[in-house]
Design a protein around this motif. Structure first.
Motif, short mmCIF file in Angstrom:
data_model
loop_
_atom_site.label_atom_id
_atom_site.label_comp_id
_atom_site.label_asym_id
_atom_site.label_seq_id
_atom_site.Cartn_x
_atom_site.Cartn_y
_atom_site.Cartn_z
N LEU A 127 -58.55 -67.66 89.26
CA LEU A 127 -57.11 -67.44 89.18
C LEU A 127 -56.87 -65.99 88.78
O LEU A 127 -57.51 -65.47 87.86
N VAL A 128 -55.92 -65.34 89.47
CA VAL A 128 -55.65 -63.92 89.23
C VAL A 128 -54.16 -63.74 88.95
O VAL A 128 -53.34 -63.86 89.87
N PRO A 129 -53.76 -63.48 87.71
CA PRO A 129 -52.34 -63.31 87.42
C PRO A 129 -51.79 -62.00 87.98
O PRO A 129 -52.51 -61.00 88.05
N VAL A 130 -50.53 -62.03 88.37
CA VAL A 130 -49.85 -60.81 88.81
C VAL A 130 -49.72 -59.89 87.59
O VAL A 130 -49.22 -60.31 86.55
N PRO A 131 -50.18 -58.63 87.70
CA PRO A 131 -50.19 -57.76 86.51
C PRO A 131 -48.82 -57.15 86.22
O PRO A 131 -47.97 -57.01 87.10
N LEU A 132 -48.63 -56.77 84.95
CA LEU A 132 -47.48 -55.99 84.51
C LEU A 132 -47.93 -54.55 84.29
O LEU A 132 -49.09 -54.29 83.99
N SER A 133 -47.00 -53.61 84.41
CA SER A 133 -47.31 -52.24 84.05
C SER A 133 -47.48 -52.15 82.53
O SER A 133 -46.99 -53.02 81.78
N ASN A 134 -48.17 -51.12 82.08
CA ASN A 134 -48.36 -50.94 80.64
C ASN A 134 -47.04 -50.80 79.91
O ASN A 134 -46.87 -51.33 78.80
N GLN A 135 -46.09 -50.10 80.53
CA GLN A 135 -44.79 -49.92 79.88
C GLN A 135 -44.06 -51.25 79.73
O GLN A 135 -43.53 -51.58 78.66
N ARG A 136 -44.04 -52.04 80.81
CA ARG A 136 -43.36 -53.34 80.76
C ARG A 136 -44.06 -54.28 79.78
O ARG A 136 -43.41 -55.06 79.07
N LEU A 137 -45.39 -54.19 79.73
CA LEU A 137 -46.14 -55.03 78.81
C LEU A 137 -45.83 -54.66 77.35
O LEU A 137 -45.69 -55.53 76.49
N ARG A 138 -45.69 -53.36 77.07
CA ARG A 138 -45.34 -52.93 75.71
C ARG A 138 -43.94 -53.40 75.34
O ARG A 138 -43.69 -53.83 74.21
N GLU A 139 -43.01 -53.34 76.29
CA GLU A 139 -41.64 -53.74 76.02
C GLU A 139 -41.54 -55.24 75.76
O GLU A 139 -40.87 -55.68 74.82
N ARG A 140 -42.20 -56.03 76.61
CA ARG A 140 -42.09 -57.48 76.51
C ARG A 140 -43.06 -58.06 75.50
O ARG A 140 -42.78 -59.06 74.85
N GLY A 141 -44.23 -57.45 75.38
CA GLY A 141 -45.22 -57.91 74.43
C GLY A 141 -46.21 -58.91 75.02
O GLY A 141 -47.21 -59.24 74.36
#
Length: 246
Positions: A127-141
Motif C-alpha cells: 500500500l502506498v499513501p498519497v504523499p503531502l508536501s513538507n509544508q502541508r505536513l507541518r501545517e496539518r501535523g
C-alpha cells in the motif's frame, strides 16, 4: 507471606464489548463503533465505472472519460459516494484531527476490501499513501492518507510503504481547481524516492477521496514508468460528476 491475594484465573474477564455509535451515539454491539442502522444508511457506492468508480446508472459500464483516455491506474476501489455523512466524517478526520472517524472509515474500507479479495480482486504487494508536501505536513501535523494506509495495512496484512513517493512541490489545493488546472498543478509535483524498488510489483495507492482522478493518474503513471506491474487505487469515497450530486 504474600502481599497479593492468591488468584487463579484470568486477570481480566472480557464481557461483550458494548460500544457507542460514532454517528448517533446509540449503544451497539457490532465489531465497529457504528450501529447497523447507521452503517446501512451510509451512501454506499452502487453502479460505477469499472475503471475509475465514477457513479453510473447501470452496472458493467466504463465511463466516457476512461474510454476516451485510459488512466494509468488499473482500477479504483471505493465503498462510498462522497455524500452525507461520509463527506462530513472525512472532513472531521482530515481537517480537524478527529482520528476516530478516520479509523472507523479505514476499518470499514478494510472490511470491504476483504470481501473484494474473496471475490477475486488481486491483493497488491504494498500500500502506498498519497504523499503531502513538507509544508502541508507541518501545517496539518499528519498525513491522513498515510494514516489510512497504515490502518489498512494492519487490517489486511499488506505492507505499507509510506516513503516510495515524494511530493516535491506544495501546489494549490486540488479541490479548488478545475480538471485542466489540476493537470497543470500536478505535472511536476511528485517524484519517486531515489532507488525506489518497485520493479514488477503490484501497488495500491491509498487516499481519502477520488474526485477527477488526476492525482491518482499522475502518481500511477510515475510508478508504472518506474517499473510497477500494476497500480490500483483504494480510497474512502468517489465524487460524482459535477452537476450529478443529489
Amino acid at each position: 507471606m504474600r502481599c497479593q491475594p492468591r488468584y487463579i484465573g484470568p486477570v481480566y474477564i472480557w464481557l461483550k464489548n458494548n460500544q457507542h455509535c460514532l454517528l448517533c451515539d446509540e449503544s451497539t454491539d457490532t465489531s465497529h463503533p457504528i450501529c447497523t442502522p447507521c452503517e446501512s444508511e451510509l451512501p454506499w457506492l452502487g453502479d460505477q465505472c469499472q475503471v475509475c468508480a465514477l457513479p453510473l446508472p447501470m452496472p458493467g459500464l466504463t465511463c466516457g472519460q476512461c474510454l476516451k483516455k485510459s488512466p494509468a491506474f488499473a482500477q479504483v476501489v471505493a465503498p462510498w459516494a462522497y455524500g452525507f455523512p461520509i463527506d462530513s466524517l472525512i472532513t472531521r478526520f482530515k481537517h480537524r484531527a478527529q482520528w476516530p472517524f478516520g479509523r472507523l472509515l479505514a476499518e470499514l474500507l478494510g472490511q470491504s476490501l476483504h470481501h473484494r479479495f474473496d471475490e477475486g480482486l488481486t491483493r497488491p504487494d504494498a500500500l502506498v499513501p498519497v504523499p503531502l508536501s513538507n509544508q502541508r505536513l507541518r501545517e496539518r501535523g499528519y498525513n491522513q492518507a498515510a494514516m489510512l494506509a497504515q490502518w489498512l495495512s494492519d487490517s489486511l496484512t499488506i505492507p505499507c510503504e509510506e516513503h516510495l513517493l515524494l511530493r516535491t512541490q506544495d501546489t494549490t489545493a486540488q479541490q479548488e481547481l478545475n480538471a485542466e488546472a489540476r493537470r497543470r498543478n500536478l505535472r511536476t509535483a511528485f517524484a519517486l524516492v531515489p532507488d525506489a524498488r518497485i520493479e514488477g510489483r503490484h501497488l495500491a495507492l491509498v487516499d481519502d477521496v477520488l474526485t477527477t482522478g488526476t492525482t491518482a493518474h499522475y502518481l500511477a503513471r510515475l510508478l508504472m514508468n518506474g517499473g510497477a506491474r500494476q497500480v490500483d487505487v483504494y480510497c474512502l469515497a468517489r465524487t460524482p460528476k459535477p452537476g450529478d450530486q443529489a
